[in-house]
Design an enzyme around this catalytic site. Structure first.
Site, PDB file in Angstrom:
ATOM      1  N   SER A 142       0.849  -1.189   0.000  1.00  0.00           N
ATOM      2  CA  SER A 142       0.000   0.000   0.000  1.00  0.00           C
ATOM      3  C   SER A 142       0.883   1.236   0.000  1.00  0.00           C
ATOM      4  O   SER A 142       1.987   1.230   0.562  1.00  0.00           O
ATOM      5  CB  SER A 142      -0.886   0.023   1.251  1.00  0.00           C
ATOM      6  N   TYR A 156      -1.724  -0.301  10.182  1.00  0.00           N
ATOM      7  CA  TYR A 156      -1.877  -0.837   8.831  1.00  0.00           C
ATOM      8  C   TYR A 156      -0.687  -0.437   7.963  1.00  0.00           C
ATOM      9  O   TYR A 156      -0.118  -1.266   7.239  1.00  0.00           O
ATOM     10  CB  TYR A 156      -3.177  -0.310   8.229  1.00  0.00           C
TER      11      TYR A 156
END
Length: 247
Positions: A142, A156
């Site tokens: 990501s 995350y």
């Protein structure tokens, strides 16, 4: 030789788009993994079969090593062929700051995004070696790994930073065997991840902010993944491709 596209977290989002587009890129067997959404996985598999390719639905909680082992046994029951692993299964917690990153929350994120991804890779590579048919891996990271996601979900982001590092190390380790390992880093992509993070309107607020002026699609990420697995990327390994509109 009949190739196998093995996509974790393929019941929705980027994983589903990759599985659906696989046959267009020469993958005539697609393994559609799901964690909880069997109906979503079955719908994806049905679309794959409509193209004339074979689809196999497998459920597994990637937080559980035994579940992963059972899933790989199902893959191992297929006739051998090159395997393209898309290590995509992931979770995000609701947005919050450091104070919200309590140990249990962080453990849940890392259990899927890091520990599960490493174990899926480990067992899949073991099968690649057993079959001797080769293959490749694309990990789904990501842009959060670069940006840090302050005040949103730094746990995350940290888990995806681990995926970046895993990609680099695993690429070095497997290159002598001809197994290429790469990753993509999606940016603001139109999937339900934002709703799962407690911000269903996130793209409406900031989707215009990347230099390209819009959010991306799951299909655009899938195209990047499938290129990295293709013969067209035969000299590409240890690379992390940003699919983030310049963000």
């Amino acid at each position: 030789m009949s190739k196998i596209l093995f996509v974790t977290g393929a019941s929705a989002g980027i994983g589903a788009a990759t599985a659906r587009l696989g046959p267009e890129h020469g993958w005539d067997r697609v393994v559609v993994h799901y964690g909880r959404d069997r109906d979503g996985a079955e719908a994806v598999a049905a679309e794959v079969r409509e193209t004339g390719a074979e689809a196999f639905v497998v459920g597994a909680d990637v937080r559980d090593d035994d579940h992963i082992a059972t899933m790989l046994l199902a893959v191992a029951d297929l006739p051998p062929g090159p395997i393209g692993l898309v290590n995509n299964a992931g979770v995000v917690s609701p947005t919050g700051k450091l104070a919200d990153c309590r140990p249990e929350r962080v453990r849940q994120v890392f259990a899927v995004n890091v520990f599960g991804a490493i174990e899926v890779a480990r067992q899949t590579v073991a099968l690649m070696r057993k079959w001797g048919k080769g293959g490749g891996i694309v990990n789904v990271s990501s842009a959060a790994a670069r940006l840090g996601s302050a005040n949103q979900y730094i746990d995350y982001a940290a888990s995806k930073g681990a995926i970046d590092t895993l990609t680099l190390g695993l690429a070095d380790e497997l290159a002598p065997e001809g197994i290429r390992v790469n990753a993509i880093r999606p940016g603001l992509i139109a999937t339900d991840l934002h709703a799962k993070g407690g911000e269903p309107d996130r793209l409406e607020r900031i989707g215009h902010t990347p230099p390209l002026g819009r959010p991306g699609s799951a299909e655009e990420c899938a195209e990047a993944i499938l290129w990295l697995l293709s013969d067209g990327a035969s000299y590409v390994t240890r690379s992390i491709l940003d699919v983030a509109g310049g963000r």
